[in-house]
Design a protein around this motif. Structure first.
Motif, PDB file in Angstrom:
ATOM      1  N   GLU B   3       9.348 -21.804   2.712  1.00  0.00           N
ATOM      2  CA  GLU B   3      10.037 -20.533   2.949  1.00  0.00           C
ATOM      3  C   GLU B   3       9.103 -19.587   3.687  1.00  0.00           C
ATOM      4  O   GLU B   3       8.041 -19.219   3.170  1.00  0.00           O
ATOM      5  CB  GLU B   3      10.468 -19.937   1.607  1.00  0.00           C
ATOM      6  CG  GLU B   3      11.494 -18.832   1.743  1.00  0.00           C
ATOM      7  CD  GLU B   3      11.921 -18.300   0.380  1.00  0.00           C
ATOM      8  OE1 GLU B   3      12.781 -18.925  -0.262  1.00  0.00           O
ATOM      9  OE2 GLU B   3      11.351 -17.275  -0.039  1.00  0.00           O
ATOM     10  N   LEU B   4       9.487 -19.245   4.892  1.00  0.00           N
ATOM     11  CA  LEU B   4       8.687 -18.326   5.717  1.00  0.00           C
ATOM     12  C   LEU B   4       9.522 -17.086   5.992  1.00  0.00           C
ATOM     13  O   LEU B   4      10.711 -17.191   6.282  1.00  0.00           O
ATOM     14  CB  LEU B   4       8.343 -18.962   7.068  1.00  0.00           C
ATOM     15  CG  LEU B   4       7.813 -20.397   7.073  1.00  0.00           C
ATOM     16  CD1 LEU B   4       7.682 -20.899   8.507  1.00  0.00           C
ATOM     17  CD2 LEU B   4       6.473 -20.435   6.359  1.00  0.00           C
ATOM     18  N   GLN B   5       8.886 -15.931   5.934  1.00  0.00           N
ATOM     19  CA  GLN B   5       9.632 -14.723   6.260  1.00  0.00           C
ATOM     20  C   GLN B   5       8.886 -13.947   7.329  1.00  0.00           C
ATOM     21  O   GLN B   5       7.672 -13.797   7.293  1.00  0.00           O
ATOM     22  CB  GLN B   5       9.790 -13.853   5.019  1.00  0.00           C
ATOM     23  CG  GLN B   5      11.015 -12.957   5.091  1.00  0.00           C
ATOM     24  CD  GLN B   5      11.301 -12.328   3.746  1.00  0.00           C
ATOM     25  OE1 GLN B   5      10.654 -11.368   3.364  1.00  0.00           O
ATOM     26  NE2 GLN B   5      12.240 -12.889   3.006  1.00  0.00           N
ATOM     27  N   VAL B  28       5.360 -30.274  13.689  1.00  0.00           N
ATOM     28  CA  VAL B  28       4.933 -29.154  12.855  1.00  0.00           C
ATOM     29  C   VAL B  28       4.463 -29.675  11.487  1.00  0.00           C
ATOM     30  O   VAL B  28       5.066 -30.586  10.928  1.00  0.00           O
ATOM     31  CB  VAL B  28       6.100 -28.156  12.661  1.00  0.00           C
ATOM     32  CG1 VAL B  28       5.800 -27.166  11.544  1.00  0.00           C
ATOM     33  CG2 VAL B  28       6.396 -27.428  13.963  1.00  0.00           C
ATOM     34  N   ASN B  29       3.375 -29.126  10.989  1.00  0.00           N
ATOM     35  CA  ASN B  29       2.912 -29.418   9.640  1.00  0.00           C
ATOM     36  C   ASN B  29       2.721 -28.122   8.882  1.00  0.00           C
ATOM     37  O   ASN B  29       2.117 -27.186   9.416  1.00  0.00           O
ATOM     38  CB  ASN B  29       1.562 -30.143   9.689  1.00  0.00           C
ATOM     39  CG  ASN B  29       1.751 -31.595  10.076  1.00  0.00           C
ATOM     40  OD1 ASN B  29       2.173 -32.409   9.273  1.00  0.00           O
ATOM     41  ND2 ASN B  29       1.467 -31.892  11.332  1.00  0.00           N
ATOM     42  N   CYS B  30       3.211 -28.084   7.657  1.00  0.00           N
ATOM     43  CA  CYS B  30       2.985 -26.901   6.841  1.00  0.00           C
ATOM     44  C   CYS B  30       2.287 -27.313   5.555  1.00  0.00           C
ATOM     45  O   CYS B  30       2.600 -28.360   4.978  1.00  0.00           O
ATOM     46  CB  CYS B  30       4.310 -26.230   6.477  1.00  0.00           C
ATOM     47  SG  CYS B  30       5.103 -25.490   7.903  1.00  0.00           S
ATOM     48  N   SER B  31       1.351 -26.510   5.125  1.00  0.00           N
ATOM     49  CA  SER B  31       0.715 -26.752   3.826  1.00  0.00           C
ATOM     50  C   SER B  31       0.397 -25.411   3.191  1.00  0.00           C
ATOM     51  O   SER B  31       0.316 -24.385   3.882  1.00  0.00           O
ATOM     52  CB  SER B  31      -0.548 -27.594   3.997  1.00  0.00           C
ATOM     53  OG  SER B  31      -1.605 -26.777   4.423  1.00  0.00           O
ATOM     54  N   GLU B  65       5.106 -28.137  -1.209  1.00  0.00           N
ATOM     55  CA  GLU B  65       4.324 -29.348  -0.925  1.00  0.00           C
ATOM     56  C   GLU B  65       4.232 -29.530   0.597  1.00  0.00           C
ATOM     57  O   GLU B  65       5.088 -29.080   1.338  1.00  0.00           O
ATOM     58  CB  GLU B  65       4.933 -30.577  -1.593  1.00  0.00           C
ATOM     59  CG  GLU B  65       6.396 -30.834  -1.299  1.00  0.00           C
ATOM     60  CD  GLU B  65       6.905 -32.069  -2.047  1.00  0.00           C
ATOM     61  OE1 GLU B  65       6.657 -33.182  -1.542  1.00  0.00           O
ATOM     62  OE2 GLU B  65       7.531 -31.899  -3.116  1.00  0.00           O
ATOM     63  N   ASP B  66       3.147 -30.176   1.031  1.00  0.00           N
ATOM     64  CA  ASP B  66       2.934 -30.383   2.467  1.00  0.00           C
ATOM     65  C   ASP B  66       4.164 -31.005   3.108  1.00  0.00           C
ATOM     66  O   ASP B  66       4.778 -31.911   2.533  1.00  0.00           O
ATOM     67  CB  ASP B  66       1.737 -31.321   2.701  1.00  0.00           C
ATOM     68  CG  ASP B  66       0.430 -30.637   2.334  1.00  0.00           C
ATOM     69  OD1 ASP B  66       0.480 -29.534   1.740  1.00  0.00           O
ATOM     70  OD2 ASP B  66      -0.624 -31.201   2.664  1.00  0.00           O
ATOM     71  N   CYS B  67       4.526 -30.552   4.267  1.00  0.00           N
ATOM     72  CA  CYS B  67       5.671 -31.162   4.952  1.00  0.00           C
ATOM     73  C   CYS B  67       5.447 -31.221   6.457  1.00  0.00           C
ATOM     74  O   CYS B  67       4.690 -30.441   7.022  1.00  0.00           O
ATOM     75  CB  CYS B  67       6.960 -30.412   4.626  1.00  0.00           C
ATOM     76  SG  CYS B  67       7.009 -28.739   5.271  1.00  0.00           S
ATOM     77  N   SER B  68       6.079 -32.205   7.086  1.00  0.00           N
ATOM     78  CA  SER B  68       6.022 -32.361   8.547  1.00  0.00           C
ATOM     79  C   SER B  68       7.435 -32.371   9.082  1.00  0.00           C
ATOM     80  O   SER B  68       8.341 -32.872   8.419  1.00  0.00           O
ATOM     81  CB  SER B  68       5.411 -33.694   8.967  1.00  0.00           C
ATOM     82  OG  SER B  68       4.350 -34.028   8.163  1.00  0.00           O
ATOM     83  N   GLU B  92      13.872 -21.537   6.154  1.00  0.00           N
ATOM     84  CA  GLU B  92      13.807 -22.359   4.941  1.00  0.00           C
ATOM     85  C   GLU B  92      13.990 -23.838   5.256  1.00  0.00           C
ATOM     86  O   GLU B  92      14.870 -24.201   6.035  1.00  0.00           O
ATOM     87  CB  GLU B  92      14.897 -21.931   3.951  1.00  0.00           C
ATOM     88  CG  GLU B  92      14.490 -20.746   3.100  1.00  0.00           C
ATOM     89  CD  GLU B  92      15.625 -20.308   2.197  1.00  0.00           C
ATOM     90  OE1 GLU B  92      15.466 -20.366   0.977  1.00  0.00           O
ATOM     91  OE2 GLU B  92      16.680 -19.923   2.745  1.00  0.00           O
ATOM     92  N   ALA B  93      13.140 -24.669   4.665  1.00  0.00           N
ATOM     93  CA  ALA B  93      13.306 -26.113   4.779  1.00  0.00           C
ATOM     94  C   ALA B  93      13.344 -26.688   3.379  1.00  0.00           C
ATOM     95  O   ALA B  93      12.577 -26.282   2.500  1.00  0.00           O
ATOM     96  CB  ALA B  93      12.151 -26.715   5.562  1.00  0.00           C
ATOM     97  N   ASP B  94      14.246 -27.619   3.215  1.00  0.00           N
ATOM     98  CA  ASP B  94      14.437 -28.235   1.904  1.00  0.00           C
ATOM     99  C   ASP B  94      13.666 -29.552   1.899  1.00  0.00           C
ATOM    100  O   ASP B  94      13.755 -30.323   2.843  1.00  0.00           O
ATOM    101  CB  ASP B  94      15.952 -28.496   1.725  1.00  0.00           C
ATOM    102  CG  ASP B  94      16.302 -28.753   0.279  1.00  0.00           C
ATOM    103  OD1 ASP B  94      15.454 -29.315  -0.430  1.00  0.00           O
ATOM    104  OD2 ASP B  94      17.415 -28.372  -0.116  1.00  0.00           O
ATOM    105  N   ASP B  95      12.911 -29.816   0.836  1.00  0.00           N
ATOM    106  CA  ASP B  95      12.103 -31.048   0.805  1.00  0.00           C
ATOM    107  C   ASP B  95      12.952 -32.300   0.908  1.00  0.00           C
ATOM    108  O   ASP B  95      12.497 -33.343   1.370  1.00  0.00           O
ATOM    109  CB  ASP B  95      11.276 -31.100  -0.493  1.00  0.00           C
ATOM    110  CG  ASP B  95      10.277 -29.957  -0.532  1.00  0.00           C
ATOM    111  OD1 ASP B  95       9.924 -29.454   0.555  1.00  0.00           O
ATOM    112  OD2 ASP B  95       9.869 -29.557  -1.632  1.00  0.00           O
ATOM    113  N   SER B  96      14.221 -32.195   0.498  1.00  0.00           N
ATOM    114  CA  SER B  96      15.057 -33.390   0.500  1.00  0.00           C
ATOM    115  C   SER B  96      15.885 -33.524   1.777  1.00  0.00           C
ATOM    116  O   SER B  96      16.597 -34.471   1.969  1.00  0.00           O
ATOM    117  CB  SER B  96      16.011 -33.330  -0.703  1.00  0.00           C
ATOM    118  OG  SER B  96      16.818 -32.177  -0.567  1.00  0.00           O
TER     119      SER B  96
END
Lengths: 295, 295, 295
Positions: B3-5, B28-31, B65-68, B92-96
């Motif tokens: 979640e980024l604002q 893109v990678n977020c951690s 959690e880390d996501c790409s 917003e990105a959903d892990d699933s």
């Protein structure tokens, strides 16, 4: 040795930007006495441009001996555009080097210098014989002086209607007329009879020696109107025997002069008939004769 | 859950706009620890872009959690442009869910909400191995830090002259040089020896370990100069063995880094000869060798 | 004799500029009682435009007897653009002349007059039968009043995503939805329940008589949104049996009205399914039936 100094955004640069769309390559002459002069013919050989920048236009002007060179206007403008705001621009030509001139840009902070070596073109090919103003003056039937912004607006509006403009001068007024598919537009500037000093700058003044009516190509007229933002006044000199001259004065002795032949007689008559039909305003005094670009 | 604002018109949005013309799809990678990082190769595989937005760049940053994911930059920019001024933007990105991410725009008046479901692209295809900065630093022969606006202006002016720029660094100065049909332009930034604190921000500083001279494609240089309005300073790191790096720092740990290989040796020599003729300034120290995009 | 007087930059001129991209030739009717009205169909016959400028819109309005004429909007706009700032514009039509009308531009300094004779086109060919508002009102299932700038922004953003917009109205909110390759965008305006007087101007108000969901072509919606800068509010009236009407009010009695048929049922259902999948928001109340442009 030729050395000219100017500031970014100076009149010199702005004038070159304004003539850019009309002429390509130009013949330049510099001398200690008269200053920097430039002559060019447009790519279709319809209009001649003659420019004189007196030495006062430059921040610094040094010309050890008279010199001529050929300049590609677009390249010169491209070079001048490399200056950043506040840069001091120095243009230098070496008497022994006829291949290029150097433009140097110096930032006021002194931490950066740029040198532009501008390749010259063949000067001789672009030299034109311009008739002397002394000779020309007596040949003009009408001389109009008007605000350059109004001249520009008129040319712009008329070129939305048609391709040609008929300029007609009588004792009372000057009419610019164009017609096309959507209709016709006629813009009339009245001669102001009584003017106080303060009004003179924004008035349209007509020195009519003989009534005259001539047709010109509006795309060229638009080119002649380009420097409008740099000068308050423009002078339009009309003649049936020598080309029209559109002039902007630069300081006391300098100038930009556009010379342009009107469209030929046969078209003029047709146009006049059309105008008469549309406007019910005759143009009886029309004595336009065919003329050559140079007298 | 990611979640980024951010606010409309934020650095994040402006940086994406600035890289838009160079790269298309990005990985893109977020951690939670490092933030939002992005990697992309330009469509012609000449330049690599590496971006790190630390979490402080965002108004709110949550990464469980880390996501790409793979993002089409143009679509992301199009989505961000849907925000009106003053809107709060939430990404917003959903892990699933690996198919799309959701951008929500909320007006401050609360009467209107917009949701943009942005389709994701294949992340793996756009992943690039970027050498570690620690490894790179020792390989640079020269590191230039200069005002980003001056870098942009130089690239712009030079690309009016020619297609390539020669960047040469000596102990005293940095020269950007281009030549073409109309002539040649050489822009020299002098190393400021004595600077007080207030001048340092606008000065050009050179850390020259060895003299170096390299050629780069100006269209790519112009792309590297695009973010100039967002950052005061740019750092240019030159090496004969690893790609040039052009870097803008984002807050303390973040950055935009462009990596680009110079043009190959054979052309460099020809260019140097041309330069020598034009400028009578030799570039003896040139040790440029062919190099691969990645070390 | 018809005589209209207006200032350069008036509402009349700006409205014509705003409808220019949608319609080409228009049928104009003037009368002493109702004012200046104009009707036109877009070149693809999808949208109808109906305009009423009450006489108060003009600085001076005189209409001796009812008259009709056909006007090429682009030519009229071109003519109006010929006015300089501060010019007084007079439009005159002669009862005995059905070929052209005259626009006169008078500068406040009085030294210059321009006359534009605008050729008229065939009025009959462009006449359209517009259903009476009285009849229409009862046929609308939903009437939305919203700030015109928000309407314009929504149409613009949605047309970056797809070609069509689905407008859905429920008791609580109005949703504009579009989908395309890059994803889908859904903009929701909530009905404000409790509003004080000052908020009403910037609020979105919905008069929903029945839930409704219709699809429209976004390029036409963008045309309907063009006059947004001239009016604070826009009203959108939706019906399954008569064309949608988008209306801007001009003073008390005047208006610009765009009438446009929705896309046909079969596409609507597919679109709805797509929307349902994407949004998980059903649109059960949808009773859209095929309809003709005119009732």
């Amino acid at each position: 040795m030729l050395e000219l100094q100017l500031m970014k955004g100076s009149l010199f640069e702005n004038v070159l930007e304004a003539i850019l769309d009309l002429v390509n390559q130009a013949s330049v002459n510099c001398s200690a006495s008269t200053g920097f002069s430039l002559m060019a013919v447009d790519t279709k050989s319809v209009a001649i441009l003659s420019l004189l920048f007196p030495s006062e236009v430059f921040q610094h002007y040094r010309c050890d001996e008279d010199c001529s060179m050929g300049i590609a206007i677009a390249d010169m403008v491209k070079a001048l555009r490399c200056a950043n705001d506040d840069d001091i621009i120095t243009i230098e030509a070496d008497d022994s080097n006829y291949n290029d001139i150097t433009l140097t840009f110096e930032s006021p902070k002194k931490n950066c210098t740029a040198d532009y070596d501008l390749r010259l073109v063949d000067a001789e090919r672009h030299r034109v014989q311009i008739p002397d103003w002394q000779d020309l003056d007596s040949k003009y039937q009408a001389i109009i002086r008007m605000p350059s912004a109004e001249f520009m607006h008129s040319c712009k509006h008329l070129s939305n209607i048609g391709d040609d403009v008929v300029i007609s001068v009588t004792k009372e007024d000057v009419t610019f007329f164009a017609s096309g598919q959507s209709g016709c537009l006629s813009i009339v500037y009245r001669q102001n009879e009584t003017l106080d000093k303060s009004e003179e700058a924004t008035a349209t003044l007509v020195d009519m020696r003989e009534p005259i009516s001539l047709i010109f190509d509006l795309s060229y007229m638009n080119s002649c109107a380009k420097p409008f933002a740099l000068f308050d006044q423009v002078t339009i000199c009309l003649s049936t025997t020598v080309p029209m001259m559109v002039e902007y004065k630069i300081k006391e002795k300098g100038y930009i002069r556009y010379f342009m032949a009107p469209k030929v007689e046969i078209e003029i008559e047709e146009e006049e008939e059309r105008k008469t039909e549309n406007e019910e305003a005759g143009a009886e005094g029309n004595k336009t004769r065919g003329m050559k670009m140079q007298d």
